[in-house]
Motif scaffolding. Sequence first.
Motif, PDB file in Angstrom:
ATOM      1  N   GLU A   1       0.821  -1.209   0.000  1.00 25.99           N
ATOM      2  CA  GLU A   1       0.000   0.000   0.000  1.00 25.99           C
ATOM      3  C   GLU A   1       0.855   1.258   0.000  1.00 25.99           C
ATOM      4  N   ASP A   2       1.979   1.242   0.723  1.00 22.92           N
ATOM      5  CA  ASP A   2       2.815   2.443   0.784  1.00 22.92           C
ATOM      6  C   ASP A   2       3.568   2.699  -0.525  1.00 22.92           C
ATOM      7  N   GLN A   3       3.454   1.800  -1.502  1.00 19.16           N
ATOM      8  CA  GLN A   3       4.104   1.982  -2.793  1.00 19.16           C
ATOM      9  C   GLN A   3       3.169   2.522  -3.865  1.00 19.16           C
ATOM     10  N   LEU A   4       1.880   2.624  -3.575  1.00 16.20           N
ATOM     11  CA  LEU A   4       0.901   2.969  -4.598  1.00 16.20           C
ATOM     12  C   LEU A   4       1.148   4.333  -5.234  1.00 16.20           C
TER      13      LEU A   4
ATOM     14  N   PRO B   1       5.950   7.439 -17.435  1.00 11.84           N
ATOM     15  CA  PRO B   1       5.943   8.762 -16.812  1.00 11.84           C
ATOM     16  C   PRO B   1       4.594   9.240 -16.286  1.00 11.84           C
ATOM     17  N   ALA B   2       3.512   8.881 -16.929  1.00 14.88           N
ATOM     18  CA  ALA B   2       2.203   9.368 -16.501  1.00 14.88           C
ATOM     19  C   ALA B   2       1.563   8.505 -15.414  1.00 14.88           C
ATOM     20  N   TYR B   3       2.201   7.393 -15.046  1.00 18.00           N
ATOM     21  CA  TYR B   3       1.581   6.445 -14.137  1.00 18.00           C
ATOM     22  C   TYR B   3       2.325   6.346 -12.809  1.00 18.00           C
ATOM     23  N   THR B   4       1.536   6.374 -11.730  1.00 22.49           N
ATOM     24  CA  THR B   4       2.041   5.923 -10.439  1.00 22.49           C
ATOM     25  C   THR B   4       1.880   4.406 -10.405  1.00 22.49           C
ATOM     26  N   VAL B   5       2.343   3.787  -9.332  1.00 20.83           N
ATOM     27  CA  VAL B   5       2.141   2.342  -9.180  1.00 20.83           C
ATOM     28  C   VAL B   5       0.651   2.013  -9.197  1.00 20.83           C
ATOM     29  N   ALA B   6      -0.166   2.809  -8.503  1.00 15.74           N
ATOM     30  CA  ALA B   6      -1.616   2.556  -8.491  1.00 15.74           C
ATOM     31  C   ALA B   6      -2.196   2.648  -9.890  1.00 15.74           C
ATOM     32  N   ASP B   7      -1.766   3.657 -10.649  1.00 17.92           N
ATOM     33  CA  ASP B   7      -2.253   3.807 -12.020  1.00 17.92           C
ATOM     34  C   ASP B   7      -1.849   2.607 -12.877  1.00 17.92           C
ATOM     35  N   LEU B   8      -0.629   2.147 -12.691  1.00 17.31           N
ATOM     36  CA  LEU B   8      -0.131   1.017 -13.478  1.00 17.31           C
ATOM     37  C   LEU B   8      -0.925  -0.253 -13.172  1.00 17.31           C
TER      38      LEU B   8
ATOM     39  N   GLY C   1     -10.223   2.991  -6.848  1.00 17.53           N
ATOM     40  CA  GLY C   1     -10.911   3.884  -5.955  1.00 17.53           C
ATOM     41  C   GLY C   1     -10.633   3.678  -4.476  1.00 17.53           C
ATOM     42  N   ALA C   2     -10.857   4.706  -3.710  1.00 17.04           N
ATOM     43  CA  ALA C   2     -10.527   4.690  -2.289  1.00 17.04           C
ATOM     44  C   ALA C   2     -11.385   3.711  -1.510  1.00 17.04           C
ATOM     45  N   ALA C   3     -12.591   3.403  -1.991  1.00 17.66           N
ATOM     46  CA  ALA C   3     -13.497   2.553  -1.232  1.00 17.66           C
ATOM     47  C   ALA C   3     -13.104   1.086  -1.293  1.00 17.66           C
ATOM     48  N   ARG C   4     -12.220   0.717  -2.196  1.00 23.85           N
ATOM     49  CA  ARG C   4     -11.841  -0.684  -2.354  1.00 23.85           C
ATOM     50  C   ARG C   4     -10.507  -0.920  -1.673  1.00 23.85           C
ATOM     51  N   SER C   5     -10.411  -2.050  -0.985  1.00 24.61           N
ATOM     52  CA  SER C   5      -9.160  -2.357  -0.308  1.00 24.61           C
ATOM     53  C   SER C   5      -8.106  -2.787  -1.320  1.00 24.61           C
ATOM     54  N   LEU C   6      -6.860  -2.566  -0.958  1.00 29.43           N
ATOM     55  CA  LEU C   6      -5.774  -2.990  -1.831  1.00 29.43           C
ATOM     56  C   LEU C   6      -5.818  -4.495  -2.040  1.00 29.43           C
ATOM     57  N   ASP C   7      -6.154  -5.250  -1.000  1.00 27.74           N
ATOM     58  CA  ASP C   7      -6.253  -6.709  -1.150  1.00 27.74           C
ATOM     59  C   ASP C   7      -7.269  -7.077  -2.220  1.00 27.74           C
ATOM     60  N   ALA C   8      -8.424  -6.399  -2.222  1.00 25.21           N
ATOM     61  CA  ALA C   8      -9.462  -6.691  -3.212  1.00 25.21           C
ATOM     62  C   ALA C   8      -8.975  -6.354  -4.620  1.00 25.21           C
TER      63      ALA C   8
ATOM     64  N   ALA D   1       9.476  -0.520 -10.073  1.00 25.32           N
ATOM     65  CA  ALA D   1       8.853   0.543  -9.289  1.00 25.32           C
ATOM     66  C   ALA D   1       8.616   0.132  -7.852  1.00 25.32           C
ATOM     67  N   THR D   2       8.508  -1.178  -7.604  1.00 29.72           N
ATOM     68  CA  THR D   2       8.213  -1.665  -6.247  1.00 29.72           C
ATOM     69  C   THR D   2       9.380  -2.429  -5.626  1.00 29.72           C
ATOM     70  N   GLY D   3      10.512  -2.484  -6.320  1.00 31.46           N
ATOM     71  CA  GLY D   3      11.696  -3.146  -5.771  1.00 31.46           C
ATOM     72  C   GLY D   3      11.583  -4.651  -5.694  1.00 31.46           C
ATOM     73  N   GLN D   4      10.799  -5.258  -6.590  1.00 34.56           N
ATOM     74  CA  GLN D   4      10.654  -6.715  -6.594  1.00 34.56           C
ATOM     75  C   GLN D   4      11.499  -7.325  -7.707  1.00 34.56           C
TER      76      GLN D   4
END
Length: 196
Positions: free
Chosen positions: A23-26, A33-40, A69-76, A132-135
Amino acid sequence: MSDELDLTPTARELARLVRGTREDQLGHPTPCPAYTVADLVDHVRELTIAFTRAATKEPATGDAAPGGGAARSLDAVREEVAAGLDRLAAAWAEPAAHEGRTWAGPVELSAPEAALVALDEITVHAWDLAVATGQEYAADPAAVEACTGFAASFVPPAGALADDAGLFGPPVAVAEDASPLDRLVGLTGRDPGWGR
């Protein structure tokens, strides 16, 4: 047919990377360039829907599930994307998926071309997400080889909508002894040494 592309190893690896995203990587940047991790991650969700429909020859209906969206959990979100990648691989494992013509979004192309574009999307975006996430990214050598040939000869189809994240940018030169994955990454406009 023996020359059909196998999307399963790459789809499984990308699903693993999505599940490993914290979650702290989103909000972190990505090589797109136009994408964050969440966008990707959301882009991967969308492309799995589009290219699964391309495999099944199902017309796009505009009823794709809403994005993260904010209402959905990262796990979901992670499980939705991973399940979508499983469906994508299963759809392209069917011989009929590789026959005739199909649509990928607004673009009509042959089914074998659509399979190659789908493989390229998940192969390159898996690298994007990994760095982007160090994996670690265990790229499928057969996928990298197929995608490198595609990227080296890429000409956008007429009427194609540009990927806001720029799957293809101007090629980046890599060392003569670069790995096959680094060569692919360079051909798609990414610096293999990219880092935050």
